[in-house]
Design a protein around this motif. Sequence first.
Motif, mmCIF file in Angstrom:
data_model
loop_
_atom_site.group_PDB
_atom_site.id
_atom_site.type_symbol
_atom_site.label_atom_id
_atom_site.label_comp_id
_atom_site.label_asym_id
_atom_site.label_seq_id
_atom_site.Cartn_x
_atom_site.Cartn_y
_atom_site.Cartn_z
ATOM 1 N N LYS A 161 0.825 -1.203 0.000
ATOM 2 C CA LYS A 161 0.000 0.000 0.000
ATOM 3 C C LYS A 161 0.859 1.253 0.000
ATOM 4 O O LYS A 161 1.738 1.416 0.836
ATOM 5 N N GLU B 161 7.877 9.970 0.336
ATOM 6 C CA GLU B 161 8.943 9.496 1.207
ATOM 7 C C GLU B 161 9.772 8.507 0.420
ATOM 8 O O GLU B 161 9.238 7.666 -0.295
ATOM 9 N N LYS C 71 7.742 6.401 -2.175
ATOM 10 C CA LYS C 71 6.488 6.016 -1.570
ATOM 11 C C LYS C 71 5.707 7.270 -1.228
ATOM 12 O O LYS C 71 6.247 8.264 -0.794
ATOM 13 N N PHE D 213 1.872 8.294 3.707
ATOM 14 C CA PHE D 213 0.517 8.144 4.210
ATOM 15 C C PHE D 213 0.395 8.599 5.634
ATOM 16 O O PHE D 213 -0.652 8.455 6.237
ATOM 17 N N CYS D 214 1.461 9.113 6.180
ATOM 18 C CA CYS D 214 1.399 9.476 7.596
ATOM 19 C C CYS D 214 0.583 10.723 7.804
ATOM 20 O O CYS D 214 0.231 11.040 8.913
ATOM 21 N N PHE D 215 0.313 11.483 6.788
ATOM 22 C CA PHE D 215 -0.380 12.742 7.007
ATOM 23 C C PHE D 215 -1.872 12.579 7.048
ATOM 24 O O PHE D 215 -2.583 13.525 7.251
ATOM 25 N N THR D 216 -2.379 11.368 6.819
ATOM 26 C CA THR D 216 -3.833 11.228 6.899
ATOM 27 C C THR D 216 -4.244 11.063 8.342
ATOM 28 O O THR D 216 -3.476 10.649 9.174
ATOM 29 N N ARG D 217 -5.401 11.415 8.585
ATOM 30 C CA ARG D 217 -5.919 11.304 9.972
ATOM 31 C C ARG D 217 -6.883 10.128 10.035
ATOM 32 O O ARG D 217 -7.514 9.804 9.082
#
Lengths: 99, 533
Positions: free
Chosen positions: A15, A77, A92, A95-99
């Motif tokens: 993913k 990233e 990549k 995806f860390c910025f999604t809540r």
Amino acid sequence: MAEVEETLKRIQSHKGVIGTVVVNAEGIPIRTTLDNSTTVQYAGLLHQLTMKAKSTVRDIDPQNDLTFLRIRSKKHEIMVAPGNLAFHFLVKLSFCFTR
Amino acid sequence: MAHDAPSSSFPLGRLLHVLRLTAQMPPPRRPPLPSHADSLPGCFLPLSWSACAQCCVDLKSCQTASIVTADASAQVRNHADAQVQTEALEPVSVQPPSRCDIPRLAAFLRRVEAMVIRELNKNWQSHAFDGFEVNWTEQQQMVSCLHTLGYPPAQAQGLHVTGISWNSTGSVVACAYGRVDHGDWSTLKSFVCAWNLDRRGLSPRQPSAVVEAPSAVLCLAFHPLQPSHVAGGLYSGEVLVWDLSRPEDPLLWRTGLTDDTHTDPVSQVVWLPEPGHSHRFQVLSVATDGKVLLWQGIGTGQLQLTEGFALVTQQLPRSTKLKKHPRGETEVGATAVAFSSFDPRLFILGTEGGFPLKCSLAVGEAALTRMPSSVPLRAPAQFTFSPHGGPIYSVSCSPFHRNLFLSAGTDGHVHLYSMLQAPPLTSLQLSLKYLFAVRWSPVRPLVFAAASGEGDVQLFDLQKSSQKPTVSIKQTQDESPVYCLEFNSQQTQLLAAGDAQGTVKVWQLSTEFTEQGPREAEDLDRLAAEVAT
């Protein structure tokens, strides 16, 4: 041969992964899922950065070695897994910025 | 007589024979030629050559001396090949797999794969960098007042700042002086003043350009491309266009007082690009007499009417229930106009009745009005939104979302509407007094500013809080109202606001208002969608 392809496919289909590039010790890409010009650009730039990071870690502590390198930017990233004969890195979407 | 061929009876034959002999290889010794001349009858000619013919011909070898040759060594200079022709760079191709070491590659990948997958999983599950944002530029924390500008003669007359506009380069701010509480101020001269903020030696009391107007100027708009052209709407209903770069005769065009001009004070003027010619512009003016007029400047200094629209109560779309009006055609006064940034023919009108109207320039229906006009007036309204509690003073369309717009009026509320539905999405009470102006920020999709009758400029950030303002800037000390405000779209940290004391204050906003956050546009979309349901 098939094992190599399968492994790469597994990583690529994870993913959030945009592209995967495998680079040999001289910095020449040997496997890639991105287009040619992007691959060459990434390979050239990241090879130098990884060598620098590796030498930094070794300089600080000669018993130590670089295991993983991550570069996080606003949009993506880049994750670099070094090896003694090849470097392997992914581009990549972060995806860390999604809540 | 039969003789041998060579020895013919004629002496010429003997000559030929000898000639033949000498022409060939020298013959070996031969016996002397028989001289038959004695036996021939006739004349006898002594042959002088027969004597020499008897001499022998010797064969001698004839050879040139041989040339002596010898070999000597020859020296050649070292040379190297230099490439003088450029070739197209061959793209470095990915090495074909057959050349690299497959088993070693496989081993490496096997070793690395687990680690990489683990890191990838950690990555998209982690919240480590959720709130983290790097800022590479210096932060400006506070909102500060950069300039306080005023024109003393206008302030001495007690005039208010009624309109403000930034020019196309973002370096000049112009303000219009007039009175909002009209009464009998229509005969008093008023001013349009402009300050060039980028000029050195900026004097706050001395505008770089001052233009006198015959009556109170109520609204102002700079030309979108020409940095010195500015249009103003007057209390008398006229629309004037000035060129501020010509101090001796700044007036470019005027409508004059004809049948076409507005019969009520002009509430707002807007520059519109001409359909077809994107670099030529027309002026659109709205007034409380219910007319929306489109003017074109022609050469003689006259503004000519090209298109006109009229708002009549009977022709308003019945999307919402409005107060019943007495019989007869009643005009609906328009007090504010805002054009959509996504559709250039679509605009929102704010009315005296408190309901915004969605209108379009491309309508065909004629207006049922008896007002005289040189061009046929059309009815522009297509949709009616739910009303405010009082007249609307300002509308503003969002530059980031095609359906959202704000309206503010005398009830002290700001309504956020979506063009798809009649009731507002949200309604915020900002002030207990009137609200005179509301504007979306040109850089941040979720920020807007409102000017209130209590003397402050309120900045709202819908991302932070949808209930109370993020920053409230006090413009006037004695709580006299702030009548107009405008963001500077070129220098996005500047905000200009004009108040009832005749001063224009240029505020510098903190960085949080000038830089777009990571996903603001999506948040705006989400806001538009979730509140609508």
